[in-house]
Design a protein around this motif. Structure first.
Motif, PDB file in Angstrom:
ATOM      1  N   ASP A   1      -0.157  -3.036 -11.104  1.00  0.00           N
ATOM      2  CA  ASP A   1       0.090  -3.737  -9.842  1.00  0.00           C
ATOM      3  C   ASP A   1       0.139  -5.218 -10.205  1.00  0.00           C
TER       4      ASP A   1
ATOM      5  N   SER B   1       2.007   1.783  -3.634  1.00  0.00           N
ATOM      6  CA  SER B   1       1.054   2.331  -4.606  1.00  0.00           C
ATOM      7  C   SER B   1       0.564   3.731  -4.225  1.00  0.00           C
ATOM      8  N   THR B   2       0.403   4.007  -2.925  1.00  0.00           N
ATOM      9  CA  THR B   2      -0.092   5.339  -2.559  1.00  0.00           C
ATOM     10  C   THR B   2       0.975   6.417  -2.820  1.00  0.00           C
TER      11      THR B   2
ATOM     12  N   MET C   1       0.830  -1.207   0.000  1.00  0.00           N
ATOM     13  CA  MET C   1       0.000   0.000   0.000  1.00  0.00           C
ATOM     14  C   MET C   1       0.864   1.257   0.000  1.00  0.00           C
TER      15      MET C   1
ATOM     16  N   THR D   1      -6.706  -0.058  -2.265  1.00  0.00           N
ATOM     17  CA  THR D   1      -6.310   0.815  -3.382  1.00  0.00           C
ATOM     18  C   THR D   1      -7.524   1.602  -3.865  1.00  0.00           C
TER      19      THR D   1
END
Ligand SMILES: *Cc1c(COP(=O)(O)O)cnc(C)c1O
Ligand SMILES: *[C@@H]1O[C@H](CO)[C@@H](O)[C@H](O)[C@H]1NC(C)=O
Length: 311
Positions: free
Chosen positions: A102, A8-9, A5, A32
Motif C-alpha cells: 500500500d 485493498s479489501t 479500502m 486495513t
C-alpha cells in the motif's frame, strides 16, 4: 475503485484463497488492520503480524507456513515505518508468496514499489492522487494476470468508482508532481525544525537520521512525503491545546490534499479504544499527525511555532 479500502479489501478477497495465511505489519492503516483481524478469519484466513523491519520474523513465518501474500504499507501509518521492498519481495518470491505494498504514503512519484520487486501496489486516491480533499477513490497496479483476478471479483462485489470522482482524480493528478515537490520539501524542513524544538519529544519522518529506517528510505524513496508525526512534550490536554492553537490546518483524519490537516489520533482515529489498547499500537496521548498542504512554508512554520509557544 470507489475507495482505497475497496481496493485493498477486494484485492485480499480475490487473491487469498480461503484457509490460507498472510503476513502483515504492526503499524498500519487502522481499517486495513480491522479487515485482516476480523473479516478475513471468517474465510479461515489467518495472519501473522510482524514489525516492519523484522526480516527474521518474516523468514521464520515463510519457513513455517504456506504464506500466500505479504500485505503491508510502506511508509506505514502513522509512524512512517518502511519495509525493505526489494528484500521482502526476494524472500517471499523464493517461497511462492506474493507481495502487495500500500503505497499511499509515498505516491507513485516518491517510491516505485513494482520496480523494487513488489507484485502489486494499491493506493488510496482519496489522498495524494486526488490531492484536494474532495474525492474518494482507490487503485491497484500490477501485472494483468493478478489485476484481472481482482477485477473479476470487483465487478461481482460492486464498488466501482463514480464518473465524477474519476474526473476529479484525473484533474487532480495533473498537478501531482508539483504538489509532491512542494509538500516533500515543506514536510522535510518542518520535521527538522520540530526535532530541534524543546516542546517536541520526538518526530517520526523517514528523512531524519533518528528514524529507524532512515538509510532504507534513502535507498528506496526519492522523496519522503508530506506526513510528519510527532509527540508534543505534554499530556493529552496540552497536545489538544496545541492542535487547537493552530490556525492553518483543518482538524481532520485524512491527508494528502492542498490544505494542511492535523490529527490527534488518541481522540480522533483511535477515540474508541482504551488507553491500553492504543498503547499496543504505540498511539500515545501526545501524538500528532500533521499532513502538510501547499500553503507557504514560512506561514506554516510560523503557525506551528506560535502554537508550540502557547502550550
Ligand atoms: C486512507 C488510506 C486507506 C483507505 O483509503 P480510503 O480511500 O479512505 O478508503 C488505505 N491505506 C492507507 C495507507 C490510507 O492512508
Ligand atoms: C521530494 O522532496 C525531496 C526533498 O525535498 C526532493 O529531493 C525530491 O526530488 C522530491 N520528489 C519529487 C518527486 O518531487
Amino acid at each position: 475503485m470507489a475507495s482505497g479500502m475497496c481496493a485493498s479489501t477486494v484485492l485480499l478477497l480475490a487473491l487469498v484463497p480461503a484457509g490460507r495465511h498472510i503476513v502483515t505489519t504492526t503499524d498500519c492503516y487502522r481499517k486495513t488492520r480491522i479487515f485482516i483481524e476480523t473479516i478475513l478469519p471468517k474465510m479461515g484466513i489467518t495472519a501473522t503480524v510482524i514489525d516492519p523491519a523484522d526480516i527474521g520474523a518474516l523468514e521464520s513465518v515463510l519457513n513455517q507456513k504456506k504464506v500466500t501474500l505479504f500485505f503491508t504499507e510502506s511508509p506505514t501509518n502513522p509512524f512512517l515505518r518502511c519495509v525493505d521492498i526489494e528484500l521482502v519481495s526476494k524472500l517471499c518470491h523464493e517461497k511462492g508468496a506474493l507481495v502487495c505494498i500500500d503505497g499511499t504514503f509515498a505516491t507513485p512519484l516518491n517510491q516505485k514499489a513494482l520496480a523494487l520487486g513488489a507484485d502489486l501496489v494499491v493506493h488510496s486516491a482519496t489522498k495524494y492522487l486526488g490531492g484536494h480533499n474532495d474525492v474518494l477513490g482507490g487503485c491497484i497496479s500490477g501485472p494483468d494476470k493478478l489485476v484481472s483476478a481482482v477485477r473479476t471479483l470487483h465487478h461481482i462485489l460492486g464498488g466501482a468508482i463514480n464518473p465524477n470522482a474519476a474526473y476529479l482524480i484525473i484533474r487532480g493528478m495533473k498537478t501531482l508532481h508539483l504538489r509532491v515537490q512542494q509538500q516533500n520539501s515543506t514536510a522535510q524542513r518542518i520535521a527538522e525544525i520540530l526535532e530541534a524544538h524543546p516542546k517536541v519529544r520526538c518526530v517520526y519522518y523517514p528523512d531524519l537520521p533518528s528514524h529507524p529506517e532512515y538509510h532504507l528510505a534513502k535507498r528506496q524513496m526519492t522523496g519522503f512525503g508530506w506526513v510528519v508525526s510527532f509527540e508534543v512534550d505534554g499530556d493529552l490536554l496540552t497536545t489538544a491545546k496545541f492542535v487547537d492553537a493552530l490556525k492553518i490546518p483543518y482538524i481532520a483524519p485524512s491527508f494528502g490534499g492542498c490544505e494542511s490537516i492535523v490529527d490527534q489520533p488518541t481522540i480522533m482515529s483511535y477515540w474508541d479504544l482504551k488507553e491500553s489498547e492504543r498503547a499496543k499500537y504505540g498511539i500515545m496521548d501526545n501524538l500528532v499527525r500533521f499532513s502538510f498542504g501547499v500553503e507557504d512554508f514560512e506561514d506554516l512554520k510560523a503557525d506551528i511555532l506560535l502554537a508550540l509557544e502557547s502550550i
